[in-house]
Write a protein that holds these residues in place. Structure first.
Motif, PDB file in Angstrom:
ATOM      1  N   SER A 156      15.792   5.492  13.133  1.00 53.69           N
ATOM      2  CA  SER A 156      15.644   6.911  13.469  1.00 53.69           C
ATOM      3  C   SER A 156      15.693   7.802  12.240  1.00 53.69           C
ATOM      4  CB  SER A 156      16.706   7.337  14.480  1.00 53.69           C
ATOM      5  OG  SER A 156      17.999   7.081  13.982  1.00 53.69           O
ATOM      6  N   ASP A 157      16.421   7.398  11.199  1.00 56.45           N
ATOM      7  CA  ASP A 157      16.464   8.213   9.985  1.00 56.45           C
ATOM      8  C   ASP A 157      15.108   8.232   9.292  1.00 56.45           C
ATOM      9  OD1 ASP A 157      19.142   8.764  10.423  1.00 56.45           O
ATOM     10  OD2 ASP A 157      19.821   7.076   9.222  1.00 56.45           O
ATOM     11  N   GLN A 184      19.038   9.535  20.005  1.00 54.62           N
ATOM     12  CA  GLN A 184      20.284   9.297  19.266  1.00 54.62           C
ATOM     13  C   GLN A 184      21.487   9.765  20.074  1.00 54.62           C
ATOM     14  OE1 GLN A 184      19.324  11.410  15.639  1.00 54.62           O
ATOM     15  NE2 GLN A 184      19.054   9.497  14.529  1.00 54.62           N
TER      16      GLN A 184
END
Length: 62
Positions: free
Chosen positions: A30-31, A15
């Motif tokens: 990515s979350d 990130q």
């Protein structure tokens, strides 16, 4: 526990790299990746920086 720390370190570094170079690297999911086993990455990754973050995570660094 170690696996979770490694995932967090890898996702965090990817990130960071994507934020620094949004035209060269995109990270999707990515979350949700912290709770799953998949992450979509498209672009160039600085492997040296990623390796340092992983090594630091294993060694107990920040």
């Amino acid at each position: 526990m170690l696996e979770e720390k490694l995932k967090e370190a890898i996702i965090g570094e990817l990130q960071r790299q994507a934020a620094d170079r949004p035209q060269s690297l995109k990270v999707q999911g990515s979350d949700a990746a912290k709770g799953s086993e998949e992450l979509t990455v498209n672009g160039r990754i600085d492997l040296g920086a990623l390796a340092m973050v992983i090594a630091g995570s294993v060694a107990g660094g920040p």
